[in-house]
Design an enzyme around this catalytic site. Structure first.
Site, PDB file in Angstrom:
ATOM      1  N   LYS A 285       0.813  -1.227   0.000  1.00 45.71           N
ATOM      2  CA  LYS A 285       0.000   0.000   0.000  1.00 45.71           C
ATOM      3  C   LYS A 285       0.840   1.267   0.000  1.00 45.71           C
ATOM      4  CE  LYS A 285      -4.011  -1.987   2.396  1.00 45.71           C
ATOM      5  NZ  LYS A 285      -4.841  -1.941   3.625  1.00 45.71           N
ATOM      6  N   ARG A 286       1.978   1.232   0.674  1.00 45.83           N
ATOM      7  CA  ARG A 286       2.806   2.441   0.810  1.00 45.83           C
ATOM      8  C   ARG A 286       3.490   2.833  -0.506  1.00 45.83           C
ATOM      9  NH1 ARG A 286       6.518   1.043   5.735  1.00 45.83           N
ATOM     10  NH2 ARG A 286       7.347   3.129   5.321  1.00 45.83           N
TER      11      ARG A 286
END
Length: 311
Positions: free
Chosen positions: A14-15
């Site tokens: 996600k990052r």
């Protein structure tokens, strides 16, 4: 020593803030996961199983000769390994666990881990290291120099967070002991996940010897979670390639402005001017001159060539 390899690559990443699965982002000309699969193949295991998740369907069948295991929900590394072991018919031998987002680990260091595991008759051997920034890493808990468990940072006490030695996420397990311990782990943590790290204490409780091989090259265990991490690792590889070429006899007049990928070959007495990019399987002979602002990709030049921008 008989062994299999499992590569954990089911994380969504996600990052990275990307539609593309994290391990398919490129580092110096090839996807992160390709660095890891190449490493796995280099130690000639009996099999390699790659664990992928929902966003990783395009990983499936991307690398010939690998087995694939699908982790439908991101319920932790323990569950990922348990799913992967379903692809392994052997009941004996050893299993190496690699991380799909840790691309810089060298064959030399992996072989040292395997040798340590074998010579010390361990049931699990953990590759540890001491990074400058320990954020996000599980801490290695020792008692009289013996490893007793790993505590993930989010579950660690303030005292445990001060421990300098951390888990590199690379292991060699006795297959028999790993399978048994995986049936006993519980999601009793802040994430509600099945942590692979929890099997360490269980194996020790069962009388298994826990080994810890400390990798002094901390940079080899740097993982990729963000775009900044990706650029940091790119810079590590870029600098190491330039240093290797300088040792070989290549003149690089402004190293900070030059980008050369690892697979490029350049012979001695060649001079490289600033603002140069050399990529792919480019081969440059001896006594060449590479003028400023040259960008090369998969090119070959004989000795004595002067290479100008636009070649």
């Amino acid at each position: 020593m008989s062994f299999h390899v499992i590569i954990l690559a089911a994380g969504i990443g996600k990052r990275m803030k990307s539609e593309k699965v994290k391990v398919l982002h490129e580092l110096m000309g090839k996807p992160l996961i390709k660095w890891v699969t190449d490493l796995a193949k280099s130690v000639s295991p009996e099999s390699i199983t790659l664990v992928y998740g929902k966003k990783g369907e395009e990983l499936k069948d991307k690398f010939p000769g690998l087995k694939y295991a699908f982790q439908e929900e991101p319920n932790g590394t323990g569950e990922a390994v348990r799913i992967a072991l379903g692809k392994t018919e052997n009941k004996k031998g050893n299993t190496i666990i690699l991380s799909g987002d840790t691309p810089l680990l060298s064959k030399e260091s992996l072989n040292k881990l395997i040798d340590y595991h074998k010579k010390n008759d361990c049931k699990v051997t953990i590759m540890t290291f001491c990074p400058d920034d320990r954020t996000g890493y599980g801490r290695i808990i020792r008692e009289k120099d013996k490893i007793i468990k790993i505590v993930e940072e989010r579950d660690a006490t303030e005292t445990q967070k001060k421990i300098k030695e951390v888990n590199g996420g690379i292991y060699v397990f006795s297959l028999q002991h790993l399978k048994k311990a995986l049936t006993l782990i519980k999601p009793n943590n802040s994430q509600g996940e099945y942590y692979l790290t929890d099997v360490i204490a269980l194996i020790r409780k069962d009388g298994g010897e826990i080994g810890g091989f400390k990798n002094e090259n901390a940079w080899e265990l740097k993982g990729v979670n963000t775009r900044k991490d990706l650029s940091d690792l790119t810079d590590i590889l870029r600098k190491k390639k330039i240093e290797a070429l300088q040792e070989k006899g290549v003149t690089i007049l402004s190293p900070d402005t030059v980008f050369i990928e690892p697979q490029v070959e350049i012979e001695k007495d060649t001079i490289i001017y600033p603002n140069t990019v050399i990529r792919g399987n480019t081969v440059i002979g001896t006594n060449c001159i590479i003028e400023p602002f040259v960008h090369l990709m998969n090119k070959k030049f004989p000795p004595g060539t002067t290479i100008k921008s636009g070649n």
